[in-house]
Design a protein around this motif. Structure first.
Motif, PDB file in Angstrom:
ATOM      1  N   GLY A 179       0.810  -1.094  -0.166  1.00 52.48           N
ATOM      2  CA  GLY A 179       0.002   0.132  -0.011  1.00 52.48           C
ATOM      3  C   GLY A 179       1.132   1.270  -0.019  1.00 52.48           C
ATOM      4  N   SER A 180       0.162   2.242  -0.140  1.00 54.95           N
ATOM      5  CA  SER A 180       0.921   3.707  -0.470  1.00 54.95           C
ATOM      6  C   SER A 180       0.952   4.068   0.982  1.00 54.95           C
ATOM      7  CB  SER A 180      -0.190   4.696  -0.872  1.00 54.95           C
ATOM      8  OG  SER A 180       0.614   6.086  -0.997  1.00 54.95           O
ATOM      9  N   MET A 181       2.558   4.478   1.463  1.00 55.58           N
ATOM     10  CA  MET A 181       2.826   4.888   2.841  1.00 55.58           C
ATOM     11  C   MET A 181       3.434   6.159   2.833  1.00 55.58           C
ATOM     12  SD  MET A 181       3.471   1.528   4.903  1.00 55.58           S
ATOM     13  CE  MET A 181       3.200   1.937   6.391  1.00 55.58           C
ATOM     14  N   ASP A 182       2.876   7.198   2.128  1.00 55.73           N
ATOM     15  CA  ASP A 182       3.390   8.640   2.079  1.00 55.73           C
ATOM     16  C   ASP A 182       3.340   9.598   2.971  1.00 55.73           C
ATOM     17  OD1 ASP A 182       0.927   8.708   1.321  1.00 55.73           O
ATOM     18  OD2 ASP A 182       1.335   9.512  -0.783  1.00 55.73           O
ATOM     19  N   THR A 183       2.348   9.154   3.960  1.00 54.84           N
ATOM     20  CA  THR A 183       2.174  10.100   5.019  1.00 54.84           C
ATOM     21  C   THR A 183       2.420   9.359   6.444  1.00 54.84           C
ATOM     22  OG1 THR A 183       0.262  10.694   3.982  1.00 54.84           O
ATOM     23  CG2 THR A 183       0.338  11.216   6.349  1.00 54.84           C
ATOM     24  N   ALA A 184       3.098   9.894   7.498  1.00 51.17           N
ATOM     25  CA  ALA A 184       3.591   9.336   8.567  1.00 51.17           C
ATOM     26  C   ALA A 184       2.391   9.047   9.600  1.00 51.17           C
ATOM     27  CB  ALA A 184       4.272  10.359   9.474  1.00 51.17           C
ATOM     28  N   GLY A 185       2.477   7.724  10.149  1.00 59.60           N
ATOM     29  CA  GLY A 185       1.244   7.149  10.704  1.00 59.60           C
ATOM     30  C   GLY A 185       0.620   6.229   9.821  1.00 59.60           C
ATOM     31  N   THR A 186       0.706   6.340   8.475  1.00 57.19           N
ATOM     32  CA  THR A 186      -0.047   5.152   7.764  1.00 57.19           C
ATOM     33  C   THR A 186       0.348   3.862   8.158  1.00 57.19           C
ATOM     34  OG1 THR A 186      -0.278   6.723   5.999  1.00 57.19           O
ATOM     35  CG2 THR A 186      -0.584   4.675   5.520  1.00 57.19           C
ATOM     36  N   SER A 187      -0.700   2.921   7.962  1.00 53.73           N
ATOM     37  CA  SER A 187      -0.406   1.498   8.558  1.00 53.73           C
ATOM     38  C   SER A 187      -0.711   0.353   7.466  1.00 53.73           C
ATOM     39  CB  SER A 187      -0.872   1.188   9.961  1.00 53.73           C
ATOM     40  OG  SER A 187      -0.389   2.058  10.998  1.00 53.73           O
ATOM     41  N   LEU A 188       0.106  -0.563   7.283  1.00 57.88           N
ATOM     42  CA  LEU A 188      -0.399  -1.804   6.873  1.00 57.88           C
ATOM     43  C   LEU A 188      -0.324  -2.938   7.728  1.00 57.88           C
ATOM     44  CD1 LEU A 188       1.874  -1.490   3.393  1.00 57.88           C
ATOM     45  CD2 LEU A 188      -0.661  -1.399   3.758  1.00 57.88           C
ATOM     46  N   GLY A 189      -1.363  -3.705   7.600  1.00 51.87           N
ATOM     47  CA  GLY A 189      -1.415  -5.007   8.429  1.00 51.87           C
ATOM     48  C   GLY A 189      -1.593  -6.223   7.540  1.00 51.87           C
ATOM     49  N   LYS A 190      -1.556  -7.260   8.378  1.00 50.72           N
ATOM     50  CA  LYS A 190      -1.532  -8.628   8.079  1.00 50.72           C
ATOM     51  C   LYS A 190      -1.639  -9.658   8.897  1.00 50.72           C
ATOM     52  CE  LYS A 190      -0.263 -12.330   4.626  1.00 50.72           C
ATOM     53  NZ  LYS A 190      -1.598 -12.249   3.966  1.00 50.72           N
ATOM     54  N   THR A 191      -2.596 -10.723   9.005  1.00 52.50           N
ATOM     55  CA  THR A 191      -2.912 -11.617  10.054  1.00 52.50           C
ATOM     56  C   THR A 191      -2.856 -13.213   9.314  1.00 52.50           C
ATOM     57  OG1 THR A 191      -4.020 -10.045  11.504  1.00 52.50           O
ATOM     58  CG2 THR A 191      -4.129 -12.317  11.772  1.00 52.50           C
ATOM     59  N   ILE A 192      -2.119 -14.028  10.016  1.00 56.28           N
ATOM     60  CA  ILE A 192      -2.340 -15.308   9.622  1.00 56.28           C
ATOM     61  C   ILE A 192      -2.493 -16.249  10.790  1.00 56.28           C
ATOM     62  CG2 ILE A 192      -0.767 -15.090   7.797  1.00 56.28           C
ATOM     63  CD1 ILE A 192       1.305 -16.536   9.184  1.00 56.28           C
ATOM     64  N   ALA A 193      -3.466 -17.269  10.820  1.00 58.13           N
ATOM     65  CA  ALA A 193      -3.488 -17.918  12.068  1.00 58.13           C
ATOM     66  C   ALA A 193      -3.932 -19.578  11.566  1.00 58.13           C
ATOM     67  CB  ALA A 193      -4.905 -17.551  12.635  1.00 58.13           C
ATOM     68  N   GLU A 194      -3.732 -20.328  12.482  1.00 58.27           N
ATOM     69  CA  GLU A 194      -3.946 -21.751  12.380  1.00 58.27           C
ATOM     70  C   GLU A 194      -4.607 -22.389  13.462  1.00 58.27           C
ATOM     71  OE1 GLU A 194      -0.752 -25.182  10.971  1.00 58.27           O
ATOM     72  OE2 GLU A 194      -0.381 -24.536  13.227  1.00 58.27           O
ATOM     73  N   THR A 195      -5.784 -23.107  13.470  1.00 57.66           N
ATOM     74  CA  THR A 195      -6.507 -23.943  14.740  1.00 57.66           C
ATOM     75  C   THR A 195      -6.315 -25.269  14.412  1.00 57.66           C
ATOM     76  OG1 THR A 195      -7.982 -22.015  14.478  1.00 57.66           O
ATOM     77  CG2 THR A 195      -8.442 -24.040  15.706  1.00 57.66           C
ATOM     78  N   VAL A 196      -5.687 -25.951  15.511  1.00 57.82           N
ATOM     79  CA  VAL A 196      -5.734 -27.358  15.576  1.00 57.82           C
ATOM     80  C   VAL A 196      -6.328 -27.819  16.771  1.00 57.82           C
ATOM     81  CG1 VAL A 196      -3.150 -27.290  14.649  1.00 57.82           C
ATOM     82  CG2 VAL A 196      -3.538 -27.321  17.017  1.00 57.82           C
ATOM     83  N   THR A 197      -6.821 -29.300  16.459  1.00 58.19           N
ATOM     84  CA  THR A 197      -7.744 -29.931  17.577  1.00 58.19           C
ATOM     85  C   THR A 197      -7.145 -30.870  18.140  1.00 58.19           C
ATOM     86  OG1 THR A 197      -9.934 -29.203  16.324  1.00 58.19           O
ATOM     87  CG2 THR A 197     -10.039 -30.928  17.966  1.00 58.19           C
ATOM     88  N   LEU A 198      -6.809 -31.170  19.356  1.00 58.95           N
ATOM     89  CA  LEU A 198      -6.203 -32.288  20.070  1.00 58.95           C
ATOM     90  C   LEU A 198      -7.090 -32.753  20.866  1.00 58.95           C
ATOM     91  CD1 LEU A 198      -3.023 -30.007  21.085  1.00 58.95           C
ATOM     92  CD2 LEU A 198      -3.145 -31.554  19.076  1.00 58.95           C
ATOM     93  N   THR A 199      -7.033 -34.118  21.168  1.00 54.22           N
ATOM     94  CA  THR A 199      -7.768 -34.936  21.966  1.00 54.22           C
ATOM     95  C   THR A 199      -6.957 -35.857  22.953  1.00 54.22           C
ATOM     96  OG1 THR A 199      -9.498 -35.078  20.332  1.00 54.22           O
ATOM     97  CG2 THR A 199      -9.608 -36.726  21.990  1.00 54.22           C
TER      98      THR A 199
END
Length: 309
Positions: A179-199
């Protein structure tokens, strides 16, 4: 055949966006432990294996467009190297890839009691961990804050890091965000996740691991000026620091009631600007941002040692 390889490679470049949430799926027994952040796309796709499995479609002249979930099965691993020389506190890097490691996981302690926590320690990133448990769910959220100079376009790739049951750590190529970040304070974000089931013992527990990457644009610092004010708002002290000289701890004078932190910068047009923040005795630190490695800025928190009374 060469043309079909080229077509597939072009279609595998996943779209970049300003904010993404991706649910990862690891091989059996392998667990998501973080990401390796790069500014270049890391291609780990086994094109030959994919073509072998889809040769019939290619022979029919169909366009071979690989979806992100399907591509996961054809990813090859790039294994990390422990550069710590300390088996109890390993530090993982990928020497042939320029990037920032961001990871956190636990291993059983050698004595068999409790666990040891293994975490990355990259100076370019501020990492926060939040663990919650209850109602059959355990969740670990790893939040990483990074800072980049103000510029036209910024992009990065969050390549998932995994740990296999035998202790080996590896990554596979991830998707990117830009993304464009030509101004101070501009943010970019990304999230990754994983869910596992244990018994275990007839009880089912879901474990979710989430990594949040926040990248914020900042202006370069030219100097820091600390102004000490008394209870009547009169300036009783002035201290100036250049980049690299800001101390770990600053002790205001006994009469100081307030501290004004002036950050002198140049904006993207080359014009001088000053940001001012007010701190009082309830505040325990103030942040500064100095140029680090790989194009990132390092945040440093200077502790405020207020005198008693």
């Amino acid at each position: 055949m060469k043309g079909k390889y080229l077509l597939l490679l072009l279609l595998l470049v996943l779209p970049l966006s300003g904010c993404q949430l991706a649910e990862e799926e690891s091989a059996s027994g392998d667990r998501l432990i973080g990401v390796y952040l790069t500014k270049e796309y890391v291609d780990t796709m086994n094109v030959e294996a994919y073509l072998n499995d889809h040769m019939e479609e290619a022979a029919d002249g169909k366009t071979l467009q690989v979806e992100e979930g399907e591509a996961q099965a054809y990813q090859e691993r790039i294994y990390a190297v422990d550069v710590s020389q300390d088996p109890e506190q390993p530090a993982y890097q990928f020497p042939e890839l320029e990037g920032v490691p961001i990871y956190y996981f636990s291993v059983d302690a050698p004595e068999g009691e409790g666990s040891d926590l293994i975490a990355s320690d990259a100076p370019e990133v501020q990492v926060y961990r939040d663990y919650t448990a209850g109602d059959g769910m355990e969740e670990m959220v790893l939040t990483a804050d990074l800072y980049v100079p103000v510029g036209a376009i910024q992009e990065f790739y969050a390549n998932p890091m995994y740990r296999a049951p035998d202790g080996q750590v590896y990554l596979i190529g991830g998707t990117g965000v830009s993304g464009s970040m030509d101004t101070a304070g501009t943010s970019l974000g990304k999230t990754i996740a994983e869910t596992v089931t244990l018994t275990a013992d007839g009880e089912t527990i879901q474990q979710r691991y989430e990594v949040k990457i926040n990248m914020t644009a900042v202006l370069p610092m030219e100097k820091i000026v600390l102004l000490e004010l008394d209870a009547d708002s009169l300036v009783i002290g002035r201290t100036e620091f250049l980049p690299g000289q800001v101390p770990d701890t600053f002790s205001p004078a006994a009469e100081t009631a307030y501290l004004v932190v002036e950050t002198h910068r140049q904006n993207s047009a080359g014009e001088a600007s000053v940001d001012r923040e007010l701190f009082d005795r309830q505040d325990t630190s103030f942040p500064t941002y100095e140029k680090g490695e790989q194009g990132f800025y390092c945040r440093t928190d200077t502790a405020l040692a207020w005198p008693a009374g």
